[in-house]
Enzyme design. Structure first.
Site, PDB file in Angstrom:
ATOM      1  N   GLN A   1      -8.602   0.849  -4.101  1.00 43.87           N
ATOM      2  CA  GLN A   1      -9.019   1.882  -3.088  1.00 43.87           C
ATOM      3  C   GLN A   1     -10.231   2.613  -4.057  1.00 43.87           C
ATOM      4  O   GLN A   1     -10.165   4.074  -4.213  1.00 43.87           O
ATOM      5  CB  GLN A   1      -8.111   3.094  -2.733  1.00 43.87           C
TER       6      GLN A   1
ATOM      7  N   ASP B   1       0.803  -1.331  -0.060  1.00 42.52           N
ATOM      8  CA  ASP B   1       0.036  -0.065   0.067  1.00 42.52           C
ATOM      9  C   ASP B   1       0.859   1.335  -0.008  1.00 42.52           C
ATOM     10  O   ASP B   1       0.432   2.333   0.551  1.00 42.52           O
ATOM     11  CB  ASP B   1      -0.693  -0.111   1.063  1.00 42.52           C
ATOM     12  N   TYR B   2       1.805   1.210  -0.774  1.00 45.54           N
ATOM     13  CA  TYR B   2       2.747   2.538  -0.940  1.00 45.54           C
ATOM     14  C   TYR B   2       2.099   3.337  -1.697  1.00 45.54           C
ATOM     15  O   TYR B   2       1.410   3.161  -2.806  1.00 45.54           O
ATOM     16  CB  TYR B   2       4.086   2.089  -1.346  1.00 45.54           C
ATOM     17  N   GLU B   3       1.976   4.716  -1.398  1.00 43.95           N
ATOM     18  CA  GLU B   3       1.248   5.745  -2.095  1.00 43.95           C
ATOM     19  C   GLU B   3       1.904   7.013  -2.500  1.00 43.95           C
ATOM     20  O   GLU B   3       1.401   7.934  -3.209  1.00 43.95           O
ATOM     21  CB  GLU B   3       0.289   6.274  -1.076  1.00 43.95           C
ATOM     22  N   HIS B   4       3.476   7.003  -2.030  1.00 47.57           N
ATOM     23  CA  HIS B   4       3.987   8.071  -2.366  1.00 47.57           C
ATOM     24  C   HIS B   4       5.479   7.424  -2.725  1.00 47.57           C
ATOM     25  O   HIS B   4       6.139   6.567  -2.070  1.00 47.57           O
ATOM     26  CB  HIS B   4       4.265   9.171  -0.837  1.00 47.57           C
TER      27      HIS B   4
END
Length: 306
Positions: free
Chosen positions: A216, A154-157
């Protein structure tokens, strides 16, 4: 004299067509009874035992989060992961207890997340080889300590290009699976150009190792309609072609299609088309305030003759 050979070629051709057709039928979409819930990120004293568990679903808790930052959360560590979830209430003994009490429960950990100590949690490797080496070692230790079953990405950056992300995460998943450390792996992308570029690169190279796509859908605008939601689902199913794309909503008041506005209507529509591969919720921490009513409803939808 060439005629028997021609007949043989034609026969082999039609056999191949039949085999290919059969394979495509076997690979057709199908409903699944997988229910997944993120837990532990908000530190609201939620316990596994607080959450209702229907015995007729495949239930996955996802501990949120393990992050490759130092224990203060101030600096990235190039793949050396530390626990940042509510380990006081969601520790190793609690994991063992909930799995013993419910044979249909698996517990995984999610990597990365949005922020750490109020700042973005960046994917920031020094090199592919060093990150993978550190990640395999540190995560194997955590997974064994907590008796966990899988990982979620769930890395988002990002402070990396998509190919570096793909190779790091893909090799991590492959190694952990080959070593028998995990049983499942999932990814948690959302509809942002940078995010999608990284996850689609991973999917292209390592999609065959990824069991679930926790898309998501709650990252879409608030007030999403049922028809818009179905369109979003079709788009992401096309992007992650062949993957089990799970539908989702948030109980934190975030965007997307809420249960009040037709989420379960959309689920029933997808189920009628054999496209309901599972449901996940962000998150148990926020659901406590409504008595986990939507967890119960989600599992009821999945449990009925999936």
């Amino acid at each position: 004299m060439a005629l028997p050979k021609l007949n043989l070629v034609i026969t082999l051709f039609f056999l191949q067509v039949l085999i290919t057709s059969h394979t495509s039928v076997q690979a057709a979409p199908s409903n699944s009874n997988v229910f997944r819930e993120y837990i532990g990120a908000e530190f609201k004293n939620v316990k596994f035992s607080d959450v209702p568990i229907n015995p007729n679903v495949e239930f996955h808790f996802l501990l949120s989060f393990a992050i490759d930052y130092d224990t203060s959360g101030s600096s990235p560590t190039n793949g050396n992961f530390n626990v940042f979830w509510d380990s006081a209430n969601l520790g190793a003994s609690q994991v063992s207890a909930i799995k013993k009490r419910h044979s249909n429960v698996n517990v995984g950990l999610s990597l990365g997340g949005d922020t750490v100590n109020g700042a973005f949690a960046y994917f920031n490797p020094s090199s592919i080889d060093s990150w993978v080496s550190h990640a395999v070692s540190s995560l194997t230790s955590i997974i064994k300590q907590y008796n966990l079953d899988g990982i979620d990405i769930d890395y988002e950056h990002f402070k990396s290009d998509p190919n570096t992300f793909s190779e790091c995460i893909g090799r991590l998943i492959k190694t952990l699976k080959n070593n028998g450390v995990i049983k499942f792996a999932s990814i948690a992308p959302f509809a942002d150009a940078e995010v999608q570029s990284h996850y689609l690169a991973l999917w292209k190279s390592y999609g065959h190792l990824i069991d679930y796509v926790n898309f998501q859908f709650y990252a879409y605008p608030k007030g999403t309609t049922v028809s818009q939601f179905i369109d979003y689902f079709k788009t992401q199913s096309s992007n992650y072609n062949g993957g089990k794309v799970l539908v989702s909503f948030g109980t934190d008041g975030s965007g997307g299609l809420s249960p009040e506005n037709g989420f379960f209507t959309a689920c029933k529509m997808l189920k009628s088309e054999q496209n309901l591969h599972g449901i996940f919720i962000w998150s148990a921490d926020d659901s406590k305030k409504n008595g986990f009513r939507y967890e119960k409803q989600s599992q009821d939808v999945l449990a009925i003759s999936h």
